[in-house]
Design an enzyme around this catalytic site. Structure first.
Site, PDB file in Angstrom:
ATOM      1  N   GLY A   1       0.824  -1.202   0.000  1.00 20.86           N
ATOM      2  CA  GLY A   1       0.000   0.000   0.000  1.00 20.86           C
ATOM      3  C   GLY A   1       0.856   1.249   0.000  1.00 20.86           C
TER       4      GLY A   1
ATOM      5  N   LYS B   1       2.806   4.578   1.518  1.00 22.94           N
ATOM      6  CA  LYS B   1       3.655   4.875   2.668  1.00 22.94           C
ATOM      7  C   LYS B   1       2.913   5.776   3.644  1.00 22.94           C
ATOM      8  CE  LYS B   1       8.241   6.728   3.809  1.00 22.94           C
ATOM      9  NZ  LYS B   1       9.488   7.297   3.246  1.00 22.94           N
ATOM     10  N   GLY B   2       2.855   5.367   4.899  1.00 26.20           N
ATOM     11  CA  GLY B   2       2.152   6.151   5.897  1.00 26.20           C
ATOM     12  C   GLY B   2       2.907   7.412   6.258  1.00 26.20           C
TER      13      GLY B   2
ATOM     14  N   ASP C   1      -9.726  -2.829  16.048  1.00 20.12           N
ATOM     15  CA  ASP C   1      -9.184  -2.742  17.399  1.00 20.12           C
ATOM     16  C   ASP C   1      -7.659  -2.711  17.310  1.00 20.12           C
ATOM     17  OD1 ASP C   1      -9.025  -2.629  20.122  1.00 20.12           O
ATOM     18  OD2 ASP C   1      -9.618  -4.704  20.479  1.00 20.12           O
TER      19      ASP C   1
END
Length: 610
Positions: A361, A363-364, A419
């Protein structure tokens, strides 16, 4: 649950009654005084074990009272109390630890440095809990308290080792069995409903039983049933309560008949308590649908049966796609689930020899996410500083972001937020990490990650169930799958709002799709209470946010970055209210008035058609 039913409306629980039932008893000060006074190492070890076990017993007694209170609140239709009980229960363990730690530090400061006392005291504790059902839980409590006092590294202690060992758990001990023949009749289902033992009347138990039996008959058709064939219905001897709902859980078993092997059908009977009585709202017979109903993205269930190992094993057998550790967590046993999850991650690595690498995905900007290719989990740390692509002018800092992740853990996640399991001072073997990831962790997480000889030590480590980031999912999904995902994205945003959560970074990259194709929010650095957000109407100045707190619903689609025109249209057609200020302001008013908005925990198609 009780085996009798009354025909009167249940009495609401009073605030003082809840306060009394959930109050943690004070520590045993006589034992503490004796511990402080003695200089004998053996006496210190024995007394320390007794003090901690007494505190655990206080905690466990309160935690076991809460499911019965949740049942009473459900029967009284006291929805704010159901929410309050969930908050009390999730904070109870830490509150009990925090009650004892300062007393031990003040009265016996050498506990933080005495390396010989702890092993001796641990042996005393293990001997004291020998044979107790909750021995593993008591040992988990011991380890939690020890880490608070010693600031020791977290490690997945094997609570099933040594004197706390137990045989392989079978769910048989928590199951009630009804044996009959096909077809399953309304009378059989009515008997199961009656045996649940609610203390309030049914609106139309026989009518609901007939509809439920019909739904079950339809679900059995793919299993090639034959009239007169023996069938066994196993139902957990427990009520599962959460927010406005309750459910009965079990399975239907058809025996091996020669031409067909044994066949199992999961069964969840969802119940509501309406103004005119109890009703069966839905019947679920698909493992993925049960997984959604029992998702860790929802508030935990309060289960009235105390045998948590057997309940977790039953749920795992009904929902094998979900790891066993998360089954403990969804019935409120987070600290056992926490150990089970880390043990599973380490076992995955030993089995596959895979290394942890950057998660697929985008890159944060705030978090670094990493995983093993075949793992069921994603691990995260929070960066010291966000990347240059960070959207907002101000970064609250690592501790504030962790506070938001903890907040999501402690609230009702409304079926639409993952969570989080948050570990502190975790040490993992350096060989588990791909070189590129290792370099990034040590460079961007200086305040969180340190290298200690052959291991990485994490000040904090967040673990979540693995999802496929929504843009990545849409790039590879069929047209029908993509349309379903963006519609479910709207449901996710609505459910978040019902939990008083607003994600001010509405980028689709912050949402992911699970193995059962449900959409969830999984990044929480930009979440705020919805009730604190100013909703702007048409005509306001352009721009999605002002100082991060003004939301313009009419700009939602631009914020989500759904580029495909057909998918944008599908989202807009399914959820037009999300682009309207009236919807958001109405939700804010409901939340401020203390109302508990309804959240759909299962597909609408499974609701009984009356």
């Amino acid at each position: 649950m009780t085996a009798t039913a009354s025909h009167t409306r249940a009495r609401p629980l009073g605030a003082s009654e809840i306060e009394h039932a959930t109050r943690i008893a004070e520590p045993d000060f006589d034992l503490l005084d004796a511990l402080y006074r003695t200089d004998d190492p053996d006496d210190q070890a024995r007394l320390l074990a007794r003090v901690v076990l007494s505190a655990f017993d206080n905690y466990y007694a309160v935690s076991r009272r809460i499911p019965a209170l949740a049942q009473a609140a459900f029967e009284a239709r006291d929805w704010p109390v159901t929410v309050r009980l969930s908050k009390i229960r999730i904070g109870l363990y830490t509150a009990c630890i925090d009650q004892l730690v300062p007393l031990l530090k003040a009265g016996l400061p050498e506990l933080t440095t005495d390396e010989q006392l702890w092993p001796t005291a641990e042996a005393e504790l293990l001997a004291a809990i020998e044979g107790r059902y909750e021995a593993d839980f008591a040992f988990a409590f011991w380890q939690s308290l020890r880490r608070k006092l010693v600031s020791d590294e977290w490690r997945p202690v094997s609570y099933d080792a040594g004197s706390t060992a137990r045989r392989t758990t079978s769910p048989a001990a928590v199951l009630k069995t009804t044996t009959t023949t096909l077809p399953i009749t309304a009378e059989v289902i009515a008997g199961i409903l009656g045996d649940a033992g609610f203390r309030v009347p049914w609106r139309d138990r026989d009518g609901d039983a007939a509809l439920a039996a019909q739904a079950i008959e339809t679900a059995l058709e793919p299993l090639s049933p034959r009239p007169g064939e023996p069938v066994k219905i196993e139902i957990a001897d427990a009520g599962f309560f959460r927010n406005r709902g309750a459910c009965l859980v079990g399975r239907i078993q058809l025996r091996d008949r020669g031409d067909m092997p044994m066949r199992n059908l999961p069964l969840l009977i969802a119940l509501l308590n309406e103004k005119d009585g109890l009703v069966v709202d839905a019947v679920l017979t698909d493992s993925d649908e049960l997984q959604y109903a029992f998702s860790s993205t929802l508030a935990n269930y309060h289960a009235t049966n105390p045998r948590y190992h057997e309940l977790a094993r039953l749920l795992y057998e009904l929902m094998p796609k979900r790891p066993l550790g998360t089954q403990y967590s969804c019935i409120g046993f987070h600290h056992l689930g926490k150990v089970a999850v880390m043990s599973e991650i380490l076992a995955e690595h030993r089995k596959t020899k895979e290394r942890l690498a950057t998660a697929p995905g985008f890159k944060g900007t705030v978090a670094i996410a990493f995983t093993m290719p075949s793992s069921a989990y994603v691990l995260k740390i929070i960066r010291d500083h966000p990347t240059d692509d960070y959207k907002f002018d101000y970064f609250d800092g690592l501790d504030e972001v962790l506070r938001k992740y903890n907040l999501v853990h402690e609230i009702d996640r409304a079926g639409s937020m993952l969570d989080n399991i948050i570990y502190s001072n975790v040490k993992l073997d350096r060989a588990m990490f791909a070189p590129e990831l290792l370099d990034e962790l040590l460079e961007a997480g200086i305040g969180t990650v340190t290298l200690d000889r052959g291991a990485l030590v994490f000040r904090h480590l967040i673990v979540q169930i693995k999802l496929t980031p929504l843009p990545l999912y849409l790039a590879n999904a069929s047209a029908a799958e993509s349309r379903a995902a963006v519609i479910n994205l709207g449901d996710c945003i609505k459910n978040n709002a019902a939990a008083d959560i607003f994600n001010k970074d509405l980028d689709g990259r912050n949402y992911g799709v699970s193995r059962i194709r449900k959409v969830y929010l999984f990044d929480y650095d930009a979440v705020e209470p919805l009730t604190s957000v100013t909703v702007s109407r048409d005509g306001a100045a352009p721009g999605e946010f002002d100082n991060g707190m003004v939301f313009r619903p009419q700009e939602m689609l631009e914020g989500l970055r759904i580029d495909d025109p057909g998918l944008r249209r599908a989202f807009r057609d399914a959820h037009p209210e999300l682009m309207q200020a009236d919807y958001w302001e109405g939700m804010q008013r409901a939340l401020r008035d203390g109302k508990v908005p309804k959240v759909m925990n299962y597909p609408a198609s499974r609701r009984l058609q009356r």
